[in-house]
Design an enzyme around this catalytic site. Structure first.
Site, PDB file in Angstrom:
ATOM      1  N   PRO A   2       0.949  -1.270   0.061  1.00  8.06           N
ATOM      2  CA  PRO A   2       0.036   0.045   0.120  1.00  8.06           C
ATOM      3  C   PRO A   2       0.756   1.476  -0.077  1.00  8.06           C
ATOM      4  CG  PRO A   2      -0.871  -1.503   1.584  1.00  8.06           C
ATOM      5  CD  PRO A   2       0.317  -2.133   1.107  1.00  8.06           C
ATOM      6  N   GLU A   3       0.449   2.275  -0.757  1.00  5.07           N
ATOM      7  CA  GLU A   3       1.186   3.410  -0.951  1.00  5.07           C
ATOM      8  C   GLU A   3       0.550   4.510   0.170  1.00  5.07           C
ATOM      9  OE1 GLU A   3       2.444   4.825  -4.521  1.00  5.07           O
ATOM     10  OE2 GLU A   3       2.526   3.067  -5.397  1.00  5.07           O
ATOM     11  N   HIS A 104      -7.017 -15.587   9.398  1.00  8.31           N
ATOM     12  CA  HIS A 104      -5.700 -14.806   9.526  1.00  8.31           C
ATOM     13  C   HIS A 104      -6.184 -13.514  10.219  1.00  8.31           C
ATOM     14  CE1 HIS A 104      -4.070 -17.024   6.337  1.00  8.31           C
ATOM     15  NE2 HIS A 104      -5.025 -16.914   5.622  1.00  8.31           N
ATOM     16  N   ARG A 123      -0.468 -12.804   4.558  1.00  8.45           N
ATOM     17  CA  ARG A 123       1.004 -12.728   4.233  1.00  8.45           C
ATOM     18  C   ARG A 123       2.023 -12.699   5.407  1.00  8.45           C
ATOM     19  NH1 ARG A 123       1.633 -10.253  -1.680  1.00  8.45           N
ATOM     20  NH2 ARG A 123      -0.121 -11.485  -2.777  1.00  8.45           N
ATOM     21  N   LYS A 166      23.243  14.409  -7.398  1.00  4.96           N
ATOM     22  CA  LYS A 166      23.104  13.056  -7.560  1.00  4.96           C
ATOM     23  C   LYS A 166      22.912  12.608  -8.546  1.00  4.96           C
ATOM     24  CE  LYS A 166      20.927  12.391  -2.956  1.00  4.96           C
ATOM     25  NZ  LYS A 166      22.108  11.669  -2.099  1.00  4.96           N
TER      26      LYS A 166
END
Length: 297
Positions: A2-3, A104, A123, A166
């Site tokens: 998830p972001e 779960h 998971r 960079k």
């Protein structure tokens, strides 16, 4: 994983059930998730009031009356089931089948307002920890973490300062959590497209030789906030199994201009380009070769 907008969507879904309430009972059904639970996890939570629920990058932070902070990370498949006032909802609801839900359910929080919050993780890549608020920025989770992309910290000046000198590809630099925390693959692709920046351009190209921000640096900072704010407003993207607070699917994925659109026409008015895909550090990057030329960075 998830972001940031998806984590913020989950935070907003948990806030009404948790903030201002005490943990009356905490059921821990296994010794670990990605990492072992902290010692006496349930005991340290029970009786404590949740003073606030915030977000740092992709982490959820519940400030407790004890002075500790309950840190929660969703990993890849973590989700919460909230029951409150006779209604049940799942901010972070899966729309793909992932097996038996109950098998779960690893942590159950019972709260003094009658709400219950269940943490489910197929998971088990998520985790929970307890850290003193006074030392949270120095903790293993946040030490060295970059600035937040929402709010006043991110600016053209900040981009120039972080990226100056960079040669790292721009997309990789934006995904570096030590520089800017919380950005993920989907929204970085979208922000680079909207800014007209090539994902392989050197990150340092956004700063002048004197380290000052270029026009594109200012634009990128604005666009990142714009893209993330739109996604939060829409409830996040459902590509990663997350949903809005009321359990309905988010709609930001319908606004994707480049992500997961390989082979489709560019959405920029007047552009005749086709969305392409390249792989950077094992992850797919979507961009328009016509709109995002290396020379424009």
């Amino acid at each position: 994983m998830p972001e940031l907008p998806e984590v913020e969507t989950v935070r907003r879904g948990l806030e009404p059930a948790m903030v201002g309430a005490r943990f009356t009972k905490v059921v821990q059904r296994r010794p670990d998730l990605r990492f072992p639970f902290p010692e006496r996890f349930a005991e340290r939570l029970e009786g404590q009031e949740v003073r606030s629920l915030s977000r740092r990058a992709k982490y959820l932070l519940a400030d407790l009356s004890s002075g500790e902070v309950l840190i929660m990370h969703l990993g890849m498949s973590g989700r919460f089931l909230v029951t409150m006032d006779g209604a049940t909802r799942m901010p972070g609801e899966f729309h793909h089948e992932h097996g038996s839900l109950g098998a779960h359910d690893h942590v159950v929080f019972r709260l003094s307002n009658g709400a219950s919050v269940i943490y489910n993780d197929t998971r088990r890549f998520g985790f929970m920890d307890l850290v003193p608020r006074s030392g949270i920025e120095a903790s293993r989770h946040f030490a060295g973490m970059g600035i937040e992309p929402l709010g006043n910290e991110l600016s053209g000046e900040a981009v120039a300062r972080l990226f100056s000198g960079k040669r790292t590809p721009l997309k990789a630099a934006l995904l570096d959590q030590r520089l800017i925390a919380g950005l993920g693959n989907i929204y970085v692709c979208e922000a680079l497209f909207r800014t007209g920046l090539h994902p392989e351009a050197p990150a340092g190209s956004l700063a002048t030789k004197k380290g000052l921000p270029t026009e594109k640096a200012h634009r990128l900072a604005d666009v990142i906030r714009e893209v993330l704010s739109e996604a939060v407003q829409a409830g996040g993207s459902t590509l990663r199994d997350h949903a809005q607070v009321d359990g309905t699917l988010g709609y930001f994925q319908h606004s994707f201009r480049v992500y997961d659109r390989e082979g489709e026409p560019c959405t920029t008015p007047g552009c005749t380009g086709t969305v392409a895909r390249l792989v950077q550090a094992g992850r797919s990057t979507f961009y328009c070769p016509r709109c995002q030329k290396r020379s424009r960075a």
